[in-house]
Design an enzyme around this catalytic site. Sequence first.
Site, mmCIF file in Angstrom:
data_model
loop_
_atom_site.group_PDB
_atom_site.id
_atom_site.type_symbol
_atom_site.label_atom_id
_atom_site.label_comp_id
_atom_site.label_asym_id
_atom_site.label_seq_id
_atom_site.Cartn_x
_atom_site.Cartn_y
_atom_site.Cartn_z
ATOM 1 N N GLU A 28 0.931 -1.163 0.596
ATOM 2 C CA GLU A 28 -0.631 0.444 -0.210
ATOM 3 C C GLU A 28 0.595 1.492 0.000
ATOM 4 O O GLU A 28 1.439 1.204 0.258
ATOM 5 C CB GLU A 28 -0.602 0.261 1.636
ATOM 6 C CG GLU A 28 -2.147 -1.026 1.025
ATOM 7 C CD GLU A 28 -2.762 -1.252 2.548
ATOM 8 O OE1 GLU A 28 -2.831 0.266 3.077
ATOM 9 O OE2 GLU A 28 -3.193 -2.349 2.610
ATOM 10 N N CYS A 63 3.235 8.093 1.566
ATOM 11 C CA CYS A 63 3.826 7.019 2.164
ATOM 12 C C CYS A 63 3.782 6.116 1.788
ATOM 13 O O CYS A 63 3.022 4.978 0.955
ATOM 14 C CB CYS A 63 2.477 7.040 3.665
ATOM 15 S SG CYS A 63 2.888 5.361 4.685
ATOM 16 N N CYS A 104 5.100 -7.683 7.294
ATOM 17 C CA CYS A 104 6.052 -7.485 8.455
ATOM 18 C C CYS A 104 6.118 -8.352 9.426
ATOM 19 O O CYS A 104 4.769 -9.077 9.495
ATOM 20 C CB CYS A 104 5.824 -5.990 9.192
ATOM 21 S SG CYS A 104 6.100 -5.650 10.388
ATOM 22 N N CYS A 162 2.902 -6.413 16.003
ATOM 23 C CA CYS A 162 3.053 -5.409 17.155
ATOM 24 C C CYS A 162 0.870 -5.838 16.817
ATOM 25 O O CYS A 162 0.258 -6.019 16.355
ATOM 26 C CB CYS A 162 2.854 -3.750 16.295
ATOM 27 S SG CYS A 162 4.567 -3.658 16.204
ATOM 28 N N CYS A 173 -1.884 -3.704 14.356
ATOM 29 C CA CYS A 173 -1.955 -3.419 13.346
ATOM 30 C C CYS A 173 -1.425 -4.337 12.239
ATOM 31 O O CYS A 173 -1.523 -5.453 12.573
ATOM 32 C CB CYS A 173 -0.137 -3.270 13.237
ATOM 33 S SG CYS A 173 0.640 -2.771 11.314
ATOM 34 N N GLY A 228 5.715 -2.823 6.862
ATOM 35 C CA GLY A 228 6.687 -3.224 6.737
ATOM 36 C C GLY A 228 7.846 -2.086 8.008
ATOM 37 O O GLY A 228 7.309 -1.382 8.153
ATOM 38 N N GLU A 229 9.075 -3.064 7.908
ATOM 39 C CA GLU A 229 9.633 -2.335 9.442
ATOM 40 C C GLU A 229 11.312 -1.713 8.200
ATOM 41 O O GLU A 229 11.721 -2.503 7.787
ATOM 42 C CB GLU A 229 9.770 -3.408 10.756
ATOM 43 C CG GLU A 229 11.418 -3.152 10.740
ATOM 44 C CD GLU A 229 10.796 -1.230 11.645
ATOM 45 O OE1 GLU A 229 10.362 -1.066 12.724
ATOM 46 O OE2 GLU A 229 11.921 -0.636 11.745
ATOM 47 N N SER A 263 8.275 4.446 16.815
ATOM 48 C CA SER A 263 6.871 4.357 17.068
ATOM 49 C C SER A 263 6.998 4.054 18.306
ATOM 50 O O SER A 263 7.557 2.667 18.869
ATOM 51 C CB SER A 263 5.807 2.807 16.212
ATOM 52 O OG SER A 263 6.226 3.643 15.460
ATOM 53 N N LEU A 264 6.346 4.608 19.688
ATOM 54 C CA LEU A 264 7.130 4.481 21.200
ATOM 55 C C LEU A 264 5.240 3.818 21.572
ATOM 56 O O LEU A 264 5.232 2.970 21.843
ATOM 57 C CB LEU A 264 6.879 5.560 21.651
ATOM 58 C CG LEU A 264 7.497 5.759 23.159
ATOM 59 C CD1 LEU A 264 8.962 4.364 23.171
ATOM 60 C CD2 LEU A 264 8.068 6.443 24.125
ATOM 61 N N HIS A 265 4.111 4.327 21.234
ATOM 62 C CA HIS A 265 2.841 3.908 22.087
ATOM 63 C C HIS A 265 3.156 3.629 23.054
ATOM 64 O O HIS A 265 2.043 2.956 23.622
ATOM 65 C CB HIS A 265 2.923 2.543 20.862
ATOM 66 C CG HIS A 265 2.663 2.789 19.970
ATOM 67 N ND1 HIS A 265 2.521 3.927 18.626
ATOM 68 C CD2 HIS A 265 2.593 2.661 18.325
ATOM 69 C CE1 HIS A 265 2.141 4.395 17.611
ATOM 70 N NE2 HIS A 265 3.284 3.271 17.463
ATOM 71 N N CYS A 290 -2.773 1.772 7.953
ATOM 72 C CA CYS A 290 -1.620 0.616 7.209
ATOM 73 C C CYS A 290 -2.087 -0.904 7.200
ATOM 74 O O CYS A 290 -2.161 -1.039 8.532
ATOM 75 C CB CYS A 290 -0.536 0.205 9.241
ATOM 76 S SG CYS A 290 0.949 0.570 8.320
HETATM 77 N N1 SAH Z 1 7.223 -0.531 10.754
HETATM 78 C C1 SAH Z 1 7.718 0.679 11.507
HETATM 79 C C2 SAH Z 1 6.648 1.422 9.770
HETATM 80 C C3 SAH Z 1 5.304 1.342 10.051
HETATM 81 S S1 SAH Z 1 4.116 1.742 10.704
HETATM 82 C C4 SAH Z 1 6.937 1.302 12.685
HETATM 83 O O1 SAH Z 1 6.734 0.657 13.522
HETATM 84 O O2 SAH Z 1 7.465 2.724 12.704
HETATM 85 C C5 SAH Z 1 3.497 3.369 10.974
HETATM 86 C C6 SAH Z 1 3.236 4.125 11.817
HETATM 87 O O3 SAH Z 1 1.515 3.580 12.091
HETATM 88 C C7 SAH Z 1 3.582 3.427 13.037
HETATM 89 O O4 SAH Z 1 4.027 4.837 13.871
HETATM 90 C C8 SAH Z 1 2.678 1.956 13.683
HETATM 91 O O5 SAH Z 1 2.919 1.928 14.739
HETATM 92 C C9 SAH Z 1 0.884 2.654 13.107
HETATM 93 N N2 SAH Z 1 0.004 2.353 13.349
HETATM 94 C C10 SAH Z 1 -0.196 0.854 12.619
HETATM 95 N N3 SAH Z 1 -1.157 0.524 12.925
HETATM 96 C C11 SAH Z 1 -2.058 1.461 13.668
HETATM 97 C C12 SAH Z 1 -2.937 1.572 13.871
HETATM 98 N N4 SAH Z 1 -4.654 0.741 13.983
HETATM 99 N N5 SAH Z 1 -3.529 3.082 14.431
HETATM 100 C C13 SAH Z 1 -2.926 3.897 14.667
HETATM 101 N N6 SAH Z 1 -1.436 3.716 14.212
HETATM 102 C C14 SAH Z 1 -0.931 3.059 13.276
#
Ligand code: SAH
Length: 354
Positions: free
Chosen positions: A89, A102, A109, A113, A116, A162-163, A217-219, A336
């Site tokens: 995508e 983007c 991936c 997570c 995701c 992807g990462e 991506s800390l979260h 994503c």
């Molecule tokens: N692998 C990389 C880049 C891809 S994901 C990473 O982890 O940063 C891009 C961003 O979207 C990341 O910050 C990821 O944590 C976030 N993301 C993925 N699924 C999501 C969701 N359902 N809601 C909000 N953010 C999400």
Amino acid sequence: MSKSLCDMTLNEIENMVAELNEPKFRAKQIYEWLRKGIDIDDMTNIPKTLREKLAHLDNNKAKIYEKRISQKDGTCKYLFELDDGNMVEGVLMHYKYGNTLCLSTQVGCNMGCAFCASTLNGCIRNLTASEMVSEVMAAENDCPREKNKKRSITNLVLMGSGEPLDNYDNVVEFLKRITAPDGINISPRNISISTCGLVPKVRKFISDAPHVTLSVSLHAPNNEIRDKIMPINKVYKIEQLLEVANEYAEVTGRRVIFEYALIKNLNSSKEHSIELSKRLRGINCHVNLIPLNSVKERNLEGVTRKDAELFAAWLAENKISATVRREMGADIDGACGQLRRKVLEERAKANDLR
Ligand code: SAH
């Protein structure tokens, strides 16, 4: 299969041109077009006969398979098809300062997570540097260019499926090509890379691509919560991640961006905002908040926009700069991996009915 034209070095093209009994200078001409991401049909100074001989090598590129445009904000979601039938995508967002694509770096991936959609079936394969360039060119050619502008896409974020740091060499090669002044020439300052936190790779990346913006991506404000939603945290703890993020900010003099998806009853209380502020204090950073986009397959729920604004205000009280990211393309499965899954499911259903 023969090597794709776009993956060849100048030397390889010279050898190929010699085998075809064509003059040597053609190789340089072809190479220069390729660096600019131009398809063989559009190489205007190459004779048609030679272009026809090379057409079968002009492959391995992402092509637009499906496109959805948001009625709300004009955001455009692409599903790109790769030569082997895999799909990735891309999302094109329109901002005042320009258009941002983007793009994806892997098919699927491996990071797992919990929130995701991209990771649900693991990583199928890495994208090559050329495939990533072709995502940019496919969107560039599809997007109307404003008068007097050389290019319609001005900014890139490596935040699709992807990462990026799990596909390190190809991503660094992609960045080299896309920023080359004699090539596509997108400024590295207009490029962001997002990582879930592969700490040693982040450290290496700082010296390999110091002008690219780093998003982490800390979260979560602590290891306990991060362990629950991001398996990578079992390998590299939050302390190590913040240390390397701080190194990036100190070495490059640029602020690091922390992505923080707000999840109901998990990471979004006032206490969490205070804990997060303490953790981030002293790091030159900015926090991008986003209410989690609920994914059908996952039972995690996002907070409301109002609650996200509240969380931003709590961070501000503690002197941490934060904004709530504008949700783009919410009506077109903007998050994503969602569109890809939908289309793959539709395909599977169609096959069942056959
Ligand atoms: N692998 C990389 C880049 C891809 S994901 C990473 O982890 O940063 C891009 C961003 O979207 C990341 O910050 C990821 O944590 C976030 N993301 C993925 N699924 C999501 C969701 N359902 N809601 C909000 N953010 C999400």
